[in-house]
Structures are given as C-alpha cells and as structure tokens.
Design an enzyme around this catalytic site. Structure first.
Site, PDB file in Angstrom:
ATOM      1  N   ASP A  79     -31.512   3.174   0.814  1.00  0.00           N
ATOM      2  CA  ASP A  79     -31.759   2.622   2.129  1.00  0.00           C
ATOM      3  C   ASP A  79     -32.267   1.193   1.947  1.00  0.00           C
ATOM      4  OD1 ASP A  79     -32.104   2.406   4.863  1.00  0.00           O
ATOM      5  OD2 ASP A  79     -34.087   3.310   4.826  1.00  0.00           O
TER       6      ASP A  79
ATOM      7  N   THR B  44     -34.349  -0.760   4.720  1.00  0.00           N
ATOM      8  CA  THR B  44     -35.651  -0.944   5.348  1.00  0.00           C
ATOM      9  C   THR B  44     -36.685  -0.011   4.727  1.00  0.00           C
ATOM     10  OG1 THR B  44     -34.592  -1.580   7.424  1.00  0.00           O
ATOM     11  CG2 THR B  44     -36.898  -0.912   7.532  1.00  0.00           C
TER      12      THR B  44
ATOM     13  N   GLU C 219     -40.976  -2.968  17.099  1.00  0.00           N
ATOM     14  CA  GLU C 219     -41.512  -2.963  18.453  1.00  0.00           C
ATOM     15  C   GLU C 219     -42.927  -3.514  18.479  1.00  0.00           C
ATOM     16  OE1 GLU C 219     -40.508  -0.163  22.069  1.00  0.00           O
ATOM     17  OE2 GLU C 219     -41.738   0.900  20.615  1.00  0.00           O
TER      18      GLU C 219
ATOM     19  N   LYS D 286     -28.866   2.833  21.144  1.00  0.00           N
ATOM     20  CA  LYS D 286     -29.117   1.497  20.577  1.00  0.00           C
ATOM     21  C   LYS D 286     -29.784   0.563  21.577  1.00  0.00           C
ATOM     22  CE  LYS D 286     -25.262   1.698  17.299  1.00  0.00           C
ATOM     23  NZ  LYS D 286     -24.040   1.022  16.803  1.00  0.00           N
TER      24      LYS D 286
ATOM     25  N   THR E 110     -31.939  -8.893  14.794  1.00  0.00           N
ATOM     26  CA  THR E 110     -31.825  -9.438  16.148  1.00  0.00           C
ATOM     27  C   THR E 110     -31.770  -8.337  17.212  1.00  0.00           C
ATOM     28  OG1 THR E 110     -29.397  -9.520  15.991  1.00  0.00           O
ATOM     29  CG2 THR E 110     -30.625 -11.487  15.313  1.00  0.00           C
TER      30      THR E 110
ATOM     31  N   GLY F  53     -28.525  -0.729   9.058  1.00  0.00           N
ATOM     32  CA  GLY F  53     -27.991  -0.806  10.413  1.00  0.00           C
ATOM     33  C   GLY F  53     -27.952  -2.219  10.946  1.00  0.00           C
TER      34      GLY F  53
END
Length: 398
Positions: free
Chosen positions: A30, A32, A145, A191, A244, A324
């Site tokens: 992965d 992240t 977030e 998404k 983004t 992703g």
C-alpha cells in the site's frame, strides 16, 4: 544494519530469515501509511480559478517562519483569530486576506470555499487543556479531513464543536451556527461526502467535497471556463505529488428539500436494498452544484523509503504499489520514491472493465515489447523492443 537514533545494530540469531528473504521476487505494498507518513499537510488550493499557497521546502525553515509571521500580522489587521495555530500551519499565503478585504466575487468565493471546509465533515473537536480553551484539536476518520478543517481554522473559519442538531463555528471573528439537516457520508464507492445545513438566515445549502471526477460530473451547466481552470490547477497540484479534492455547493428551496428528505428517510429505513436506495436518494440531491475550487494536500514519504526501494530493485525484486491517487500524483510519487526512474518505459493503462484493461495491456506489449527477460516469451533475450532507448518521463501515454 544500524539504527542511528538508538545506536543499535542488528544481531542475527539465525540464517533462516535471510534464506527466506532470498526467495522473495515480488512485493505488493500500500502507499498511504506504508510508504508515506500518513501525516497530511494542506499546501495549496484553487478558488474560482486562482491558486493560493506558497510551496516551502523542508530545507527552507527561515522562509517558512517569515511567511508565518507575515500571515499572523496580516490577520491581526483584519480580525482576531485566537484559535489560529500559526506555528504549525502549512498553508502560507497572505493573498487570501487581500481578497477577503474586497467586496468582490472572489471574496465571496473564498468565504464559500472555507465554509465548505469548516462545515462539510464528520470531525470531532476537543480542547485537551482546560487552561487553554482556545486551543482546539480535531479527531477525524481520515487525516485528510482533519487537515482540511485545521487549515480552515488557521485561516479564520473555525469549527468549534457539534451536537446532534447544530454545527458551531466562528468565521472571521463572528459566531455562526448551522443546523445539520442531513449528512451524506463518504464511501469508497461514492468518492464524496455532503452535508445539508440550514444557515442562520434560513437558507438551506448542500455542501459537497470529493474526487474531481465525481464532483465535476455533478456541477451545473455554464461553468466550462471555471471547470477547465480548476482542472488545470488540480493537474498542476497532482504533478507535484499532492492529493486533490474538489468542492462545490448548492442552495436548495424548502419544498425541494422536504420532498427529498422524505425519500432519503424512507431509503435509510429500508429493509430491502438499502445501500442502493440511499445512493439513489443522495444522487438526486447532489447535482447542479456550483463549483468553488479544489484543495491540495501533501503526504510525505517516510524516512529511508527511496533508498530502500532502490536497494530492492538492485536485488531484482519487483515492487507493486497500490494507491487511490490521481494518475499524475501516482507518477510523481513513483519517481520521488525510486519506484520509477528515467530508464523505464512508462505506460499508463486507464480502463473501466476487464476486457478494456487486457486490450490496453496487450497494445502496450505490442508497442513497447517486454524488456524483462524472466517475463518475456522470447526465450530470455528480452522482448521485441529490447535495446530501444527509453523515453523521457514526460512522454508517458494515457
């Protein structure tokens, strides 16, 4: 093997692990939190086609400190923001306040942009030190977030707290309260996430944020120039390896909201195919959006990742990384962590189904050949393109 911070060396007790490692041919990883630190830093944004945010490197601490001092001084001339954590903020640009001072379309766009960041989320706030009630920390399901809400706080659009019915904020020194009517949560399939809120003036608004591919297909017509300008800015951010998101909003009339809320509540209570019914209801309200802009967040590589990947490549180990991110972001990260290099043929495969993927892969093999002897059908001598000079990184194909 040596770990400098603890001044300790590796002490092998057996050779079994070394023997096992010698059999490794492929690594699947992965990105992240594995290759990266999973520490998100808000760097830039695009608001109504205008880019904000200075890019400051880790090797420029004096410049970063000077920009922070300049921003603190500029804010104090405009309004009081006791919640700002200026010593740690990573969004540095006084142009935001230059535009906010003007009574202009751009000023209103800046306010709308940071309103979405401050209100459209599921973050929980806390004040860990009772002696410092204005020091607010944010806990979120994702670090992205939390970074978005923290940046809005440092700019002057502060999320204070929430309860079951309201979201409480302070915008440029003025208290604001939003009645939370519905939260359309983020999922990997959607998404995007949205909230429906009622402002103090009675207006009902839908605030949305999500992947650019999802938000762009839900904006209202007659925004082509803004849409293209925002996409150009997002591509620029992605080419710098930044993650983004797109932001948009919509004003709802009372009748439309009440009709939709009945359908949404019915879908939420469904005992049948609840997931698809909820998604259908969300899709009916998340349309006709006014595009505001986009955000750019950096997730830095962990220490030693490029050197480690380079050593794995020298050992003949093939590394696959799952992400992703946008294509441009993934390519940039690939070069920065040594997963990709200038001697490689870079082929981009974009497909939505199995057959299209296979067709694009086969076309790439026919055009570029297979330069890996162990994967070639040509008896160990490389593919039909063996010996052909590699293209530059900028020549990759879509």
């Amino acid at each position: 093997m040596y770990h400098a911070p603890t001044d300790k060396r590796c002490k092998p007790q057996a050779w079994n692990l070394s023997d096992d490692l010698g059999q490794v041919e492929y690594i699947f990883s992965d990105k992240t939190g594995t290759l990266t630190q999973n520490v998100m830093e808000f760097r830039q944004c695009s608001i109504r086609g205008k880019v904000y945010g200075e890019i400051v490197g880790d090797d420029e601490p004096d410049r970063a400190a000077e920009l922070r001092r300049t921003m603190d001084a500029r804010i104090s001339q405009f309004f009081e923001n006791p919640y700002r954590q200026g010593e740690t903020t990573t969004f540095l640009d006084t142009a935001v306040y230059d535009d906010l001072e003007l009574d202009s379309t751009q000023a209103r766009a800046v306010i709308e942009f940071f309103t979405v960041l401050a209100v459209c989320h599921t973050v929980i706030s806390s004040t860990p030190d009772p002696a410092r009630p204005q020091y607010i920390e944010y806990k979120a399901q994702s670090p992205d977030e939390a970074a978005l809400v923290a940046t809005a706080r440092d700019v002057g659009f502060v999320f204070l707290r929430r309860d079951k019915e309201y979201v409480y904020c302070s915008f440029m020194g003025q208290d604001q309260r939003f009645q939370l009517l519905a939260t359309l949560e983020f999922t990997s399939a959607r998404k995007r996430m949205s909230v429906v809120v009622r402002r103090e003036d009675g207006r009902i608004m839908l605030l949305s944020k999500g992947a650019d591919s999802v938000i762009m297909e839900r904006i209202r017509a007659n925004q082509e120039r803004l849409r293209q300008a925002t996409l150009d800015d997002l591509e620029l951010f992605a080419n710098h390896g930044l993650r983004t998101l797109c932001l948009g909003y919509r004003i709802l009339d009372e009748a439309e909201y009440r009709a939709w809320k009945r359908d949404y509540d019915r879908a939420m209570a469904s005992l049948g195919d609840r997931e698809s019914e909820v998604e259908e209801a969300c899709g009916r309200i998340e349309r006709g959006l006014q595009l505001i802009g986009g955000t750019a967040i950096e997730d830095k590589l962990q220490d030693g990742v490029p050197a480690t990947i380079a050593q794995l490549a020298l050992a003949g180990i093939k590394l696959w990384v799952l992400t992703g991110d946008k294509t441009e972001t993934a390519i940039n990260i690939g070069y920065s962590c040594n997963l990709l290099n200038n001697d490689m043929q870079l082929v981009v495969v974009k497909a939505d189904d199995h057959d299209s993927t296979r067709e694009q892969l086969e076309r790439a093999l026919r055009e570029f050949g297979d330069t890996h002897a162990d994967l070639s059908y040509a008896g160990g001598g490389g593919g039909v393109m063996a010996g052909v000079a590699a293209k530059s990184p900028g020549s990759w194909r879509r």
